[in-house]
Design an enzyme around this catalytic site. Structure first.
Site: not given
Ligand code: MEV
Length: 330
Positions: A116-117, A121-122, A164
């Site tokens: 969740g961090l 993406a990074a 992200d």
């Molecule tokens: C995941 O970090 C965030 C979500 O909203 C998916 C996204 O925005 O692509 C769950």
């Protein structure tokens, strides 16, 4: 060899709902993925990951990773996900160059994977920057964000927002609503405390789960809209520097995410531990299912409470990262 790094993030508000066009406010944090890219003489891609808060792995392949070609000592789904993101990043670089170049890519990251961090993406943002610079091309952070989004979109089967990747590329606090991505200028100091349960959630599966709940139950559609309303209220509180109100809204946001089915026992335990310790508010961050919570607490109390919370593996304070993607070694 060219080295670039990009920050992870926490969601102050709005994960999941952002996938349906509602606004979200992610904030980049000073935990970075660092990618080294070296151009090869052949067209192969070698991915080495030595420190991903897991044991590390090494994979070499020409077209996609096959089990035969991979040597790893970490769970396959994590390796497949990490390789999928790097693969996508190199595809973007090949698209920029219009040529099939090969790279050796080494990843180091102090962002736990799938927690969740914003680890993926990074990694994608830093990989695109390092590999393009390695072949003499400098992309703007906006273009890197856009290309990194295409990668997440493909890896997550078309169920991804720009949040992200834009946040990681640009740094700071940002606002994303559909294709509209903006940096938020003046933010108060946000005293983030992170609790990590040592686990990970599968973003693609969690996003698909919310989609199915939303298609089946009318309340879930309203829950997603309520998150959007809450984010709009939260933006005003952020601009006013009203941390107490931000905390209250984070609590509501966690409840709404729970209603969508993306919290877990350990995430709830960590959220409640920080609230009982006096945090202004707390919520899960990112896709959920396991991983991290973020609390707002200027005092050391939440961190101490998390240390004694069953299910919490580690806790740390996270500072806002004002800088997004950056070159570490040209
Ligand atoms: C995941 O970090 C965030 C979500 O909203 C998916 C996204 O925005 O692509 C769950």
């Amino acid at each position: 060899m060219t080295v670039a790094s990009a920050p992870g993030k926490v969601y102050l508000f709005g994960e999941h709902a952002v996938v349906y066009g509602e606004p979200a406010v992610p904030c980049a944090i000073e935990r970075r993925a660092t990618v080294r890219a070296t151009k090869r003489d052949d067209e192969r891609i070698r991915v080495q990951a030595n420190d991903l808060s897991i044991n590390g792995f090494s994979v070499e392949y020409t077209e996609g990773a096959t089990e035969e070609s991979a040597e790893f000592d970490v769970p396959h789904p994590l390796v497949e996900a990490a390789v999928g993101y790097v693969d996508g990043a190199i595809e973007q670089v090949r698209d920029v160059l219009d040529a099939s170049v090969g790279f050796t890519v080494t990843i180091e990251s102090d962002i736990p994977l799938g927690a969740g961090l914003g680890s993926s993406a990074a990694v994608v943002v830093a990989a695109i920057d390092a590999a393009t610079r390695e072949v003499g091309i400098e992309l703007s952070p906006e273009e890197i964000a856009d290309r990194a989004y295409q990668v997440e979109y493909d890896v997550q089967d078309g169920q991804a927002s720009r949040a992200d990747t834009f946040c990681s590329a640009m740094g700071g606090a940002v606002r994303v609503e559909g294709d509209d991505c903006q940096q938020i200028g003046d933010t108060p100091r946000l005293p983030f405390v992170i609790g990590y349960d040592g686990g990970a959630g599968d973003t693609g599966e969690l996003v698909a789960g919310v989609r199915s709940v939303r298609e089946t139950y009318g309340f879930a559609d309203e829950t997603v809209s309520s998150i959007g309303d809450l984010v709009r209220t939260g933006e005003a509180a952020l601009l006013d520097g009203d941390l107490q109100e931000l905390g209250r809204l984070m609590n509501f946001n966690h409840g709404l995410l729970s209603a969508l089915g993306v919290s877990s026992r350990s995430l709830d335990s960590m959220v409640w531990a920080t609230r009982e310790a006096g945090a202004m508010g707390a919520k899960l961050t990112g896709a959920g299912g396991g991983g991290c919570i973020v609390a707002l607490d200027p005092s050391p109390a939440s961190g101490t409470a998390l240390q004694y919370t069953p299910g919490c593996e580690s806790t740390f304070r996270a500072e806002l990262a004002h800088e997004g993607v950056r070159v570490e070694q040209p």
